[in-house]
Design a protein around this motif. Structure first.
Motif, PDB file in Angstrom:
ATOM      1  N   ASN A 185       0.857  -1.183   0.000  1.00  0.00           N
ATOM      2  CA  ASN A 185       0.000   0.000   0.000  1.00  0.00           C
ATOM      3  C   ASN A 185       0.904   1.248   0.000  1.00  0.00           C
ATOM      4  O   ASN A 185       1.050   1.929   1.010  1.00  0.00           O
ATOM      5  CB  ASN A 185      -0.872  -0.080   1.261  1.00  0.00           C
ATOM      6  N   MET A 188       5.393   3.736   1.547  1.00  0.00           N
ATOM      7  CA  MET A 188       5.430   3.901   3.004  1.00  0.00           C
ATOM      8  C   MET A 188       5.228   2.561   3.708  1.00  0.00           C
ATOM      9  O   MET A 188       5.947   2.233   4.653  1.00  0.00           O
ATOM     10  CB  MET A 188       4.327   4.877   3.414  1.00  0.00           C
ATOM     11  N   GLU A 189       4.242   1.775   3.245  1.00  0.00           N
ATOM     12  CA  GLU A 189       4.042   0.467   3.871  1.00  0.00           C
ATOM     13  C   GLU A 189       5.241  -0.441   3.591  1.00  0.00           C
ATOM     14  O   GLU A 189       5.688  -1.174   4.475  1.00  0.00           O
ATOM     15  CB  GLU A 189       2.757  -0.209   3.388  1.00  0.00           C
ATOM     16  N   ASN A 192       8.041   0.466   5.962  1.00  0.00           N
ATOM     17  CA  ASN A 192       7.712   0.049   7.325  1.00  0.00           C
ATOM     18  C   ASN A 192       7.843  -1.457   7.504  1.00  0.00           C
ATOM     19  O   ASN A 192       8.369  -1.927   8.511  1.00  0.00           O
ATOM     20  CB  ASN A 192       6.286   0.490   7.671  1.00  0.00           C
ATOM     21  N   ARG A 221       7.481   4.317  15.833  1.00  0.00           N
ATOM     22  CA  ARG A 221       6.386   3.352  15.903  1.00  0.00           C
ATOM     23  C   ARG A 221       6.896   1.966  16.298  1.00  0.00           C
ATOM     24  O   ARG A 221       6.211   1.200  16.973  1.00  0.00           O
ATOM     25  CB  ARG A 221       5.712   3.289  14.529  1.00  0.00           C
ATOM     26  N   ARG A 330      -1.939   4.499  -4.287  1.00  0.00           N
ATOM     27  CA  ARG A 330      -1.285   3.789  -3.197  1.00  0.00           C
ATOM     28  C   ARG A 330      -0.750   2.420  -3.623  1.00  0.00           C
ATOM     29  O   ARG A 330      -1.045   1.410  -2.970  1.00  0.00           O
ATOM     30  CB  ARG A 330      -2.215   3.625  -1.983  1.00  0.00           C
ATOM     31  N   SER A 350      -0.117  -7.646   8.709  1.00  0.00           N
ATOM     32  CA  SER A 350      -0.501  -6.279   9.062  1.00  0.00           C
ATOM     33  C   SER A 350      -1.588  -5.686   8.180  1.00  0.00           C
ATOM     34  O   SER A 350      -2.360  -4.863   8.636  1.00  0.00           O
ATOM     35  CB  SER A 350       0.725  -5.369   9.067  1.00  0.00           C
TER      36      SER A 350
ATOM     37  N   ASN B 185      -6.698  -0.048   4.832  1.00  0.00           N
ATOM     38  CA  ASN B 185      -6.457  -1.080   3.834  1.00  0.00           C
ATOM     39  C   ASN B 185      -7.029  -2.405   4.354  1.00  0.00           C
ATOM     40  O   ASN B 185      -6.302  -3.295   4.774  1.00  0.00           O
ATOM     41  CB  ASN B 185      -4.942  -1.169   3.605  1.00  0.00           C
ATOM     42  N   GLU B 189      -5.800  -4.064   8.558  1.00  0.00           N
ATOM     43  CA  GLU B 189      -4.983  -2.905   8.928  1.00  0.00           C
ATOM     44  C   GLU B 189      -5.662  -2.116  10.053  1.00  0.00           C
ATOM     45  O   GLU B 189      -4.997  -1.662  10.986  1.00  0.00           O
ATOM     46  CB  GLU B 189      -4.728  -1.980   7.730  1.00  0.00           C
ATOM     47  N   ASN B 192      -4.989  -3.883  13.327  1.00  0.00           N
ATOM     48  CA  ASN B 192      -3.582  -3.730  13.717  1.00  0.00           C
ATOM     49  C   ASN B 192      -3.293  -2.327  14.230  1.00  0.00           C
ATOM     50  O   ASN B 192      -2.584  -2.155  15.222  1.00  0.00           O
ATOM     51  CB  ASN B 192      -2.679  -4.044  12.520  1.00  0.00           C
ATOM     52  N   GLN B 196      -2.182  -1.325  18.061  1.00  0.00           N
ATOM     53  CA  GLN B 196      -0.967  -0.575  18.383  1.00  0.00           C
ATOM     54  C   GLN B 196      -1.297   0.727  19.106  1.00  0.00           C
ATOM     55  O   GLN B 196      -0.520   1.178  19.962  1.00  0.00           O
ATOM     56  CB  GLN B 196      -0.155  -0.292  17.113  1.00  0.00           C
ATOM     57  N   ARG B 345      -3.076   8.851  13.238  1.00  0.00           N
ATOM     58  CA  ARG B 345      -1.653   9.154  13.209  1.00  0.00           C
ATOM     59  C   ARG B 345      -0.835   7.904  12.855  1.00  0.00           C
ATOM     60  O   ARG B 345       0.075   7.951  12.028  1.00  0.00           O
ATOM     61  CB  ARG B 345      -1.253   9.681  14.591  1.00  0.00           C
ATOM     62  N   LYS B 347      -1.914   5.393  11.186  1.00  0.00           N
ATOM     63  CA  LYS B 347      -2.194   5.123   9.767  1.00  0.00           C
ATOM     64  C   LYS B 347      -1.236   5.929   8.889  1.00  0.00           C
ATOM     65  O   LYS B 347      -0.606   5.391   7.969  1.00  0.00           O
ATOM     66  CB  LYS B 347      -3.650   5.479   9.478  1.00  0.00           C
ATOM     67  N   MET B 348      -1.125   7.235   9.181  1.00  0.00           N
ATOM     68  CA  MET B 348      -0.195   8.082   8.429  1.00  0.00           C
ATOM     69  C   MET B 348       1.233   7.556   8.505  1.00  0.00           C
ATOM     70  O   MET B 348       1.969   7.557   7.525  1.00  0.00           O
ATOM     71  CB  MET B 348      -0.200   9.497   9.009  1.00  0.00           C
ATOM     72  N   MET B 349       1.622   7.096   9.695  1.00  0.00           N
ATOM     73  CA  MET B 349       2.987   6.648   9.900  1.00  0.00           C
ATOM     74  C   MET B 349       3.273   5.315   9.223  1.00  0.00           C
ATOM     75  O   MET B 349       4.414   5.032   8.872  1.00  0.00           O
ATOM     76  CB  MET B 349       3.280   6.517  11.404  1.00  0.00           C
ATOM     77  N   SER B 350       2.253   4.468   9.078  1.00  0.00           N
ATOM     78  CA  SER B 350       2.560   3.121   8.600  1.00  0.00           C
ATOM     79  C   SER B 350       2.202   2.888   7.142  1.00  0.00           C
ATOM     80  O   SER B 350       2.857   2.096   6.479  1.00  0.00           O
ATOM     81  CB  SER B 350       1.889   2.067   9.489  1.00  0.00           C
ATOM     82  N   SER B 351       1.184   3.555   6.613  1.00  0.00           N
ATOM     83  CA  SER B 351       0.913   3.383   5.183  1.00  0.00           C
ATOM     84  C   SER B 351       0.357   4.652   4.555  1.00  0.00           C
ATOM     85  O   SER B 351      -0.131   4.612   3.432  1.00  0.00           O
ATOM     86  CB  SER B 351      -0.021   2.193   4.938  1.00  0.00           C
ATOM     87  N   LEU B 352       0.412   5.751   5.283  1.00  0.00           N
ATOM     88  CA  LEU B 352       0.037   7.085   4.826  1.00  0.00           C
ATOM     89  C   LEU B 352      -1.450   7.227   4.547  1.00  0.00           C
ATOM     90  O   LEU B 352      -2.121   8.017   5.187  1.00  0.00           O
ATOM     91  CB  LEU B 352       0.836   7.509   3.583  1.00  0.00           C
ATOM     92  N   ALA B 353      -1.978   6.450   3.572  1.00  0.00           N
ATOM     93  CA  ALA B 353      -3.351   6.649   3.125  1.00  0.00           C
ATOM     94  C   ALA B 353      -3.837   5.375   2.465  1.00  0.00           C
ATOM     95  O   ALA B 353      -3.053   4.465   2.198  1.00  0.00           O
ATOM     96  CB  ALA B 353      -3.412   7.807   2.144  1.00  0.00           C
ATOM     97  N   THR B 354      -5.153   5.311   2.220  1.00  0.00           N
ATOM     98  CA  THR B 354      -5.762   4.142   1.585  1.00  0.00           C
ATOM     99  C   THR B 354      -6.072   4.479   0.132  1.00  0.00           C
ATOM    100  O   THR B 354      -6.485   5.597  -0.174  1.00  0.00           O
ATOM    101  CB  THR B 354      -7.038   3.756   2.355  1.00  0.00           C
TER     102      THR B 354
END
Lengths: 482, 482
Positions: A185, A188-189, A192, A221, A330, A350, B185, B189, B192, B196, B345, B347-354
């Motif tokens: 995705n 970024m994913e 990570n 994270r 994405r 994940s 996603n 996701e 998860n 977290q 937050r 979400k942004m850090m791990s895959s940014l967006a869907t």
């Protein structure tokens, strides 16, 4: 305007303005010199008077030349010269847990507000992307998405896309194993997942200095510690400094951007990439290579990724289409070398799988044979906008400002005089609806307090020139102690 | 065949077969009873002889009735009766780190091989989903995805989809805050990210016993400890046992599926859900509610989620369209209560967006007003297939086998005689290209060694009846010590 509806190169007036701007930068035209007359230029370059007036008018608006009545156009004396590139950060840091402040998210959130001039954004202008062609591919392929695709492609990703990606890797000199790609995705994913695949909480990870803030977020994270390694604004990671770090402590991984690093725009020369890969292989330290800007080179050829020098599967190469073809789709991937099985497993754990409709649309688009034409147009538009922004910055920012001049990507990195605090400048600019990315975002220990990253990937936004001028004026005020 | 091309209810022969099967299960028709003659049945139900022969033929193929020459059709004597539901696991476990073995991934991977009868799969048959209607929506909306969408919707998700989701929550009795939804996603996701958001490595999380293996994977990935709480196969989590666990140790979160739990199919009654939410609110322990099967109820109404009883934002409700509308689109979401900002937050850090294209396609589809008709058809197909599978299991599995009879979802949970090892049975079945999900997958401490989860969400797959028969025969052999 450079859009899919007008697939030629730059407009002629823009080419002329760029050429004259470059002549001024290189010293061929110096302050006080008279420009060739409009009539001479028309004859010499085969242009119409309207085109030449358009170009001269733009240079005048940018403050680079001035018209003197009955005498012609003359090169202005720049208020200040910013020839020097920014200095590298003084030294590598010691390992420390990462805690990116809430401020970062406020700053990031503010840059996406409508009405704000997006100089702090991480994406180029959306109008640069071929949404219509992608929509045609999407409409065509949606009809092919049925029970058979769901069963086969859900976990591994769309086969057509995987094949198209492998072909592009091969074109760029990288032979991938059959099953080395994990579709994700976005990049970024991928990044990570790769980071988690090679680390345990508490581990030390080396990042560049400055580094992309998302790398810091990922470390936070996953409860990892960051060490920042000295990074040259032109040539990237300092290998001697890195070797010293590797000798000093156990390091679980490096997360680097060897091509058009964010925020510096640094491009490691190929030999330096090779030396990096060999150094890390000797230490058995995996390299997570973030290569999302590699396709956005201003030079003639795509730079080789570090992955091209990988002999033992220690390079986890991550990229996506989000910055060069299809934001919002994405679709990213990892070519994760000897860690592919772990990355695939973490992906399942994940987020299970990556959405199929965007993958199928992209596979179809890539099969049309028009991607490289789109990339050429995109690169030309970004390079022209960088030249234009540099001219404005040179004219309007305070003396002592240093600025990068990257050979790819769409970021400039500004090293401002000591009196200019980046966060304060950001706040003053936001009050005028201009976003920036202050330097403190790009370090775990708040280095780069006097730095800014500016996005120059928004050509054709009529607000950008004025915003750069305003930002320069704010910086001048702060430099003067106001 | 129940597809979008034939949007009526079940075929008439299938309705008749189901009715007769139910009459046998309930004792209205008993072993040795003669069925009404074909002529009588035609007259009584207004059916053609071909339809009645088709229904009787199916019941005969399933071994439920037999034709006696010149006498008619008679109810067979079942070889064994499996009326009892499985027993709950004996007790709650103690906290322990989770390490799901590599075996799990081998098992999961094997179930998606083509040519394998997917009784171990986690998804219903893909042909049950309205791909054509979704493709029309997708083709229509791809054209609307342009620069404006990218800038506005990238981080928060498609507005149309968010509105459609909030309307459905309201319909189901849950009022969401304006900005409570985080589009993800898939539900995986969402779950998860929620986990977290409310934990730190080393924390204790309560899961059901047995529990969905993905919950165990998520705990392992985040370095958390699992405690399994006694869970009733019909009514879900044992609240007294949970209260004892909460008193015994600090608990960071509960991850439960109160509606049609995977693998049990248990449905907590609404009053029990309310008591659960109140108990956890008293202890300030967040509830991560996995509700991906809530729409697949066999009864008349969708069961209320636990989220409906949430007063202080402590319930993080996660769901998706992957099991009920659009597998492969990977669109899920979290309504994360007071943890929404943290989840957004992360979400942004791990895959940014869907990805936007699938979101826009789904928003358009939901606006067509045909979703509920699709759901009614899907529920009817799954319920019919459950009845059919239960008849086959009752006929072919060894004496002492206990099986659930859930009122929703598409899983059956089998509690086999002690002599039958689930993993061995799985391996023997895989050798015959039949996948299953052995019980050990559903616990961190290898309980449920004599259990199987079977997917009965594949109507119209002609291999399924034979596979269930074969699986029963393998189990009988093992029960007999072979």
């Amino acid at each position: 305007m450079l859009t899919m509806d007008n697939p030629t190169a730059l407009p002629r007036y823009q080419q002329l303005a760029d050429d004259l701007g470059e002549a001024m930068r290189s010293g061929v035209l110096r302050p006080g010199d008279r420009l060739p007359s409009v009539r001479e230029t028309c004859r010499e370059r085969g242009l119409s008077p309207a085109t030449v007036f358009h170009a001269y008018g733009q240079l005048e608006a940018e403050g680079l030349i001035e018209a003197r009545p009955r005498s012609g156009y003359f090169v202005c004396t720049p208020r200040r010269a910013l020839r020097a590139p920014p200095r590298a950060a003084p030294a590598s840091s010691t390992a420390q847990p990462v805690a990116v402040s809430a401020l970062v998210f406020d700053l990031l959130g503010s840059t996406s507000r409508p009405g704000v001039v997006p100089l702090g954004s991480a994406f180029p202008a959306a109008h640069l992307f071929p949404f219509e062609a992608l929509a045609r591919s999407g409409a065509r392929t949606m009809r092919k998405l049925g029970p058979a695709q769901i069963t086969g492609a859900l976990l591994s990703g769309d086969d057509g896309l995987r094949q198209a990606l492998r072909r592009r890797y091969a074109l760029h000199g990288v032979a991938l194993a059959d099953d080395e790609l994990v579709i994700t995705n976005g990049a970024m994913e991928a990044l990570n997942l790769c980071l988690q695949a090679v680390t345990q909480p508490g581990d030390v990870v080396v990042v560049e200095s400055p580094t992309f803030y998302a790398a810091l977020h990922a470390l936070e994270r996953l409860h990892l510690q960051a060490v920042e390694v000295r990074t040259d604004p032109q040539e990237g990671v300092d290998l001697a400094a890195l070797e010293a770090l590797l000798a000093a402590q156990p390091v679980a991984a490096c997360w680097f951007m060897p091509s058009f690093q964010n925020p510096l725009g640094a491009l490691m020369p190929a030999a330096r990439k090779q030396a990096l890969v060999e150094l890390l292989a000797r230490h058995r330290v995996p390299l997570i290579e973030d290569d999302v800007y590699g396709e956005l080179h201003a030079g003639a050829r795509r730079p080789l990724p570090a992955k091209a020098f990988d002999r033992d599967g220690g390079v986890l190469h991550c990229a996506s289409f989000s910055k060069c073809l299809a934001p919002g789709y994405r679709v990213g991937w990892a070519a994760a070398g000897r860690y592919t099985a772990q990355v695939q497993r973490l992906k399942m754990m994940s987020s299970l799988a990556t959405a199929l409709p965007p993958q199928m649309a992209l596979a179809d688009y890539l099969g049309q044979g028009v991607y490289d034409r789109h990339l050429r147009q995109l690169r030309a538009a970004l390079a022209a906008q960088q030249r234009r922004a540099l001219r404005l910055i040179e004219r309007h920012f305070p003396a002592g400002t240093r600025v990068t001049r990257p050979s790819g990507g769409y970021f400039l990195w500004l090293d401002l005089p000591e009196a200019v605090d980046g966060v304060t400048l950001h706040r003053r600019a936001m009050a005028l609806s201009i976003s920036t990315a202050p330097g403190v975002l790009f370090s775990a220990d708040a280095r780069f307090a006097h730095h800014l990253r500016l996005n120059v990937g928004h050509p054709d936004d009529p607000r950008v020139d004025a915003a750069l001028r305003t930002l320069g004026e704010l910086a001048c005020e702060m430099a003067a102690g106001r």
